[in-house]
Enzyme design. Structure first.
Site, PDB file in Angstrom:
ATOM      1  N   THR A   4      36.065  43.181  43.653  1.00 50.44           N
ATOM      2  CA  THR A   4      36.340  41.896  43.008  1.00 50.44           C
ATOM      3  C   THR A   4      35.521  41.744  41.737  1.00 50.44           C
ATOM      4  OG1 THR A   4      36.802  40.882  45.165  1.00 50.44           O
ATOM      5  CG2 THR A   4      36.330  39.396  43.328  1.00 50.44           C
ATOM      6  N   PHE A  55      39.882  39.421  31.114  1.00 50.11           N
ATOM      7  CA  PHE A  55      40.020  40.125  32.374  1.00 50.11           C
ATOM      8  C   PHE A  55      41.422  40.636  32.610  1.00 50.11           C
ATOM      9  CE2 PHE A  55      37.179  36.355  33.055  1.00 50.11           C
ATOM     10  CZ  PHE A  55      36.052  37.002  32.644  1.00 50.11           C
ATOM     11  N   TRP A  66      36.859  44.097  39.065  1.00 52.25           N
ATOM     12  CA  TRP A  66      38.193  43.671  38.633  1.00 52.25           C
ATOM     13  C   TRP A  66      38.080  42.708  37.457  1.00 52.25           C
ATOM     14  CZ3 TRP A  66      40.498  38.902  38.143  1.00 52.25           C
ATOM     15  CH2 TRP A  66      41.877  38.881  37.945  1.00 52.25           C
ATOM     16  N   HIS A  67      37.028  41.897  37.456  1.00 46.40           N
ATOM     17  CA  HIS A  67      36.888  40.895  36.414  1.00 46.40           C
ATOM     18  C   HIS A  67      36.476  41.487  35.077  1.00 46.40           C
ATOM     19  CE1 HIS A  67      37.064  37.955  39.700  1.00 46.40           C
ATOM     20  NE2 HIS A  67      37.348  37.063  38.765  1.00 46.40           N
ATOM     21  N   GLY A  68      35.894  42.656  35.066  1.00 42.42           N
ATOM     22  CA  GLY A  68      35.518  43.219  33.778  1.00 42.42           C
ATOM     23  C   GLY A  68      34.710  44.488  33.903  1.00 42.42           C
TER      24      GLY A  68
END
Length: 470
Positions: A315, A470, A318-320
Site C-alpha cells: 500500500t 500517484f 503503491w502511493h509513490g
C-alpha cells in the site's frame, strides 16, 4: 485536465454531456469512450497509447481465460496478465527510483529513463487486474465487446484517481442503463459538493501547508509545525474525497453507480476503523486480491501479522516511488499490528473520544511521513512538532492560527456527518416549514457552492491535485 479547471467546467463538461444525452442509447458507449480518450489525451496524449495497450492486453487475457476455464493453462494466462500489468506499472513508476537508489548505494552512474508518470496508471492498472482475476475465479462474466471493455477502463470520471471500480460493479450498466432526471440532479449536486470541497476547502487550507512546508525547520515553532501538518491532513482529505465525490456524481449523471470512497475517516476510534473509512476502494482491493489470498487471519496470528505487513508495504509503495511512502506504509502496519495484539480491545473499552484522539495522532504522524520526502526532512519536522527545534509558539504561529481559525473550524465540521444529519433531520421532518427549508437548501446550497467554486477557480493561482502524483 482536472475537474476543478476552467477547461473542464466550461468546455468539456457542457459539450460532452450535451452530446451524450442527445445520441441514442446504442451510441452512448461510443461517445463515452471517445470523450474519455480526449479527456485523458488533453494532459498526456502520448500515454493514451499505453492505456489502450493495457486495455487490449486485459481484454485478450479475459477471452483466453474464458476459453481455458478449468484447465491448467488458465493459471499461466492469469500470471501473464498480472506480470504485464505490474511490469508496466513498476517500469513507469519505480524504474528511475530504483536506479537512483542503486547509484546512491554503489556510487555508480547508471542513466535514468526520465519518463513521466502516466496519469492514473496506478488506478486503471488495478481495475484491469481485478477484471482478469475475477474472470479467472469465475466471479464475473467475460466481456466479449472490446468497446464496452474499453469504456470500463477509460471512463473519465474515475480514470484519473478512482474510486477503483470492479468490473462486476458496472457490468450490467455497461450494456443497459437508463438515465433519469433524478440521476442527473443528484449527480450534479454530488459534483458541486465535491468541487466545493476541493476548491473552497482543500485549496485554501493547502496554502497554509504550502507556506509552512517551505520553512526552515530550525526556525519553526511547535505551534507552526502542528498547524502545517494538520492543514495537510485537511488538504489531502478534502482534495481526494472531493475528487471522489465529483467522480461519483459524474458517474451518476452517466448512468453508473460507483462505490463510495470515503466515510468520514477522521471520526474513527481506531486505526483499523480509519482504514475502513479512508480510500475504501483501495483498501477493498488489497483485502480481496492480496490479504485474503495470502490467508488473511485464517492461518493464525503470526501469519496474519505477516500478511498485514506485506499488504501495508505494498500500500505504501503503491502511493509513490519514495522511501517515505514505504515508511508511511510500515507506520500503519505497526499501528494495526498493535491493535490486533492488544490495543484494539483496550480502545473498545475506553470512551470513544479517547480512541478518536489516538487515531488522529497516528494519522497526523503518518501525514508527516507522507508529505515529506527525505528522512532528514521528516526528522527535522518531527523535532519542530515536539518543540525540540525552537519555541513552543511564536508570533508567526499565533498569526497563522488566527488567520486560519475559521477555515479550520469549517474543516472540522465538514469532516463529520453533522451537516448530513442536519439535512436528513429536515428532510425527514413532517412539518411543512422544515420540508420547505430542506427543498430550498437542496437546490440553493449546491448552486451556491458551484458559483463560489467557479469564482475560486478563476481567481486562484493555487489549485493542485495531490493524487496526480500517484
Amino acid at each position: 485536465m482536472v475537474f476543478s479547471s476552467v477547461v473542464f467546467l466550461f468546455r468539456f463538461f457542457p459539450l460532452f454531456f450535451l452530446l451524450y444525452y442527445l445520441v441514442p442509447e446504442r451510441m452512448k458507449n461510443i461517445v463515452l469512450f471517445l470523450g474519455s480518450l480526449i479527456f485523458y489525451a488533453w494532459g498526456e496524449p502520448v500515454y493514451v497509447v499505453l492505456m489502450l495497450f493495457s486495455t487490449v492486453v486485459d481484454y485478450v487475457h479475459g477471452r483466453l481465460l474464458e476459453r481455458l476455464r478449468g484447465k491448467r493453462a488458465a493459471r499461466l494466462v492469469l500470471l501473464s496478465s498480472v506480470v504485464i500489468n505490474l511490469g508496466l506499472l513498476c517500469f513507469f513508476k519505480y524504474a528511475d527510483f530504483l536506479i537512483q537508489s542503486v547509484n546512491g548505494v554503489l556510487g555508480t552512474s547508471f542513466p535514468l529513463f526520465e519518463l513521466g508518470l502516466p496519469i492514473g496508471i496506478s488506478f486503471y492498472t488495478f481495475q484491469t487486474m481485478s477484471y482478469t482475476i475475477d474472470v479467472y475465479r469465475g466471479q464475473t462474466k467475460v466481456q466479449k465487446n472490446l468497446l464496452d471493455f474499453g469504456v470500463y477502463v477509460a471512463m473519465f470520471p474515475q480514470l484519473i484517481a478512482g474510486p477503483i471500480v470492479k468490473y462486476r460493479d458496472v457490468e450490467e450498466r455497461l450494456h443497459n442503463r437508463r438515465i433519469t432526471l433524478v440521476d442527473v440532479s443528484q449527480g450534479l449536486q454530488r459534483f458541486c459538493v465535491g468541487l466545493a470541497k476541493k476548491v473552497l476547502l482543500a485549496n485554501n487550507i493547502g496554502e497554509l501547508w504550502a507556506f509552512v512546508g517551505k520553512m526552515r525547520f530550525q526556525e519553526m515553532s511547535m505551534l507552526t509545525a502542528w498547524l502545517g501538518i494538520v492543514a495537510f491532513g485537511f488538504q489531502i482529505y478534502f482534495d481526494f474525497s472531493g475528487y471522489s465525490d465529483m467522480a461519483i456524481g459524474l458517474g451518476r449523471m452517466l448512468g453508473f453507480v460507483f462505490p463510495e470512497n470515503f466515510n468520514y475517516p477522521y471520526i474513527s476510534a481506531s486505526v483499523t476503523e480509519f482504514w475502513r473509512r479512508w480510500h475504501i476502494s483501495l483498501g477493498s482491493w488489497f483485502r480481496e486480491y492480496v490479504y485474503f489470498p495470502l490467508g488473511g487471519s485464517r492461518r493464525g496470528r503470526p501469519r496474519q501479522l505477516l500478511n498485514i505487513l506485506i499488504v501495508w508495504m505494498l500500500t505504501g509503495i503503491w502511493h509513490g516511488a519514495g522511501w517515505n511512502f514505504l515508511l508511511w506504509g510500515l507506520w500503519f502496519a505497526f499501528a494495526l499490528t498493535l491493535e490486533k495484539l492488544f490495543l484494539g480491545k483496550l480502545l473498545s473499552w475506553l470512551p470513544k473520544g479517547i480512541g478518536i484522539v489516538y487515531t488522529l495522532l497516528v494519522a497526523v504522524a503518518g501525514w508527516v511521513l507522507f508529505a515529506l520526502e527525505t528522512p532528514a526532512q521528516i526528522w527535522g519536522y518531527v523535532k519542530a512538532m515536539t518543540g525540540m527545534a525552537q519555541s513552543l509558539a511564536d508570533r508567526q504561529g499565533i498569526y497563522l492560527g488566527r488567520q486560519y481559525l475559521v477555515l479550520f473550524l469549517i474543516g472540522v465540521i465538514a469532516c463529520t456527518p453533522l451537516p448530513k444529519r442536519i439535512a436528513n433531520y429536515f428532510r425527514d421532518s413532517r412539518t411543512g416549514f422544515h420540508m420547505a427549508l430542506y427543498r430550498f437548501g437542496e437546490k440553493f446550497i449546491p448552486a451556491a457552492m458551484l458559483l463560489l467554486s467557479i469564482a475560486g477557480i478563476v481567481d486562484a493561482s493555487y489549485n493542485p491535485f495531490l493524487y496526480f502524483r500517484f
